[in-house]
Enzyme design. Sequence first.
Site, PDB file in Angstrom:
ATOM      1  N   MET A  15     -29.234 167.462 -16.368  1.00 43.09           N
ATOM      2  CA  MET A  15     -28.987 167.679 -17.786  1.00 43.09           C
ATOM      3  C   MET A  15     -27.497 167.587 -18.095  1.00 43.09           C
ATOM      4  O   MET A  15     -26.660 168.172 -17.398  1.00 43.09           O
ATOM      5  CB  MET A  15     -29.521 169.053 -18.219  1.00 43.09           C
ATOM      6  N   GLN A  66     -37.297 160.765 -16.848  1.00 45.34           N
ATOM      7  CA  GLN A  66     -37.880 162.072 -16.534  1.00 45.34           C
ATOM      8  C   GLN A  66     -38.256 162.793 -17.816  1.00 45.34           C
ATOM      9  O   GLN A  66     -37.437 162.953 -18.728  1.00 45.34           O
ATOM     10  CB  GLN A  66     -36.942 162.965 -15.729  1.00 45.34           C
ATOM     11  N   CYS A  96     -37.292 172.397 -13.005  1.00 46.21           N
ATOM     12  CA  CYS A  96     -36.187 173.048 -13.709  1.00 46.21           C
ATOM     13  C   CYS A  96     -36.500 174.529 -13.914  1.00 46.21           C
ATOM     14  O   CYS A  96     -37.566 174.872 -14.436  1.00 46.21           O
ATOM     15  CB  CYS A  96     -35.938 172.369 -15.057  1.00 46.21           C
ATOM     16  N   GLY A 208     -31.791 168.288  -2.500  1.00 41.31           N
ATOM     17  CA  GLY A 208     -31.178 169.602  -2.377  1.00 41.31           C
ATOM     18  C   GLY A 208     -30.073 169.677  -1.347  1.00 41.31           C
ATOM     19  O   GLY A 208     -30.342 169.622  -0.151  1.00 41.31           O
ATOM     20  N   GLY A 229     -28.094 164.968  -5.659  1.00 42.04           N
ATOM     21  CA  GLY A 229     -27.866 165.644  -6.920  1.00 42.04           C
ATOM     22  C   GLY A 229     -26.395 165.761  -7.255  1.00 42.04           C
ATOM     23  O   GLY A 229     -25.710 164.771  -7.487  1.00 42.04           O
ATOM     24  N   ARG A 230     -25.869 166.980  -7.245  1.00 39.82           N
ATOM     25  CA  ARG A 230     -24.501 167.248  -7.707  1.00 39.82           C
ATOM     26  C   ARG A 230     -23.445 166.463  -6.937  1.00 39.82           C
ATOM     27  O   ARG A 230     -22.385 166.154  -7.478  1.00 39.82           O
ATOM     28  CB  ARG A 230     -24.207 168.742  -7.606  1.00 39.82           C
TER      29      ARG A 230
END
Length: 321
Positions: A15, A66, A96, A208, A229-230
């Site tokens: 997001m 998504q 989420c 993850g 991800g991040r």
Amino acid sequence: MMNTPPKLLSVAPMMDWTTRHARNFLRLCSPQARLYTEMVTTQALVFGDIPRHLRFEALEHPIALQLGGSDINDLVHCAKLGEDWGYDEINLNVGCPSDRVQQGRIGACLMAEPAHVADALAAMQAAVRVPVTVKHRIGIDGLEHIDDLLNFVDTVAAQGCQHFIVHARIAILAGLSPKENREVPPLRYDDVYRLKALRPNLTVEINGGIKTVAEIAQHWQHTDGVMIGREAYQNPYLLVEAQRLWGTTELPSRGDIIRAYEPFVARELADGVPLKQMTRHILGLFHGQAGGRRYRQMLSNLAPDAGLEALQAALAATGEH
């Protein structure tokens, strides 16, 4: 060079981050990775500005939409919209953990309703020709055992879904913020490995805390794919380095990537998009590199009317030409 085709690599939906500006940049970092939109709620598409949420550029393929939602009719409608707009995959968010999405019966709370998730995915699959997948956690409060994970996956798979993207942490829905849910629950990679071993006919992708090319290769030994991800924001050059897993030997430099991004930036500037809206996605490109701190400072403190020359100056500050 690898003797067999590598497995899946993708960049997670995030997001406020995996916007089309970010995705254009990330595609330059990796021709191979599948990119995902931010989570788009069904309500945003049913009642909102569809082009604003679904617009993307051909460069972004392969790209997945998504969706966040639980009403089956709305999910079917929005899956059709995604297919009509040209997305390569429709993904349902069942991972989420934020309070806001729980109130809308969206995200990880749906892991407590595997039959409903199965019905929703089956209806979406029946409505579109592109693959329909699900992204979820290994569990939630009170449903934390491997048997609970297997029950969720088996229930959904029985209705036809074959591709599961699994964040290897439980989501603690009572008491932790979304940020804490990305960091506090321990990673349990072995649960995802066991899922794949016990259900070898399913496509299982792991997500993850994955931060290096070596870790990607390690997880590929046990699963069908890896979702980053991040780290794709903190150190996007990881995606460039991961091209070696496809046998690529000549990698673009960080400067090459910025220069390749410039035509897109110029077009967006001409349409009135502020430079900072695009450069916020590329702050990590020179992570750990000489001049990287100055580069980040310059792009973090742009004037409201900054133009392409400000991006070029930040690149020059790194010493890359």
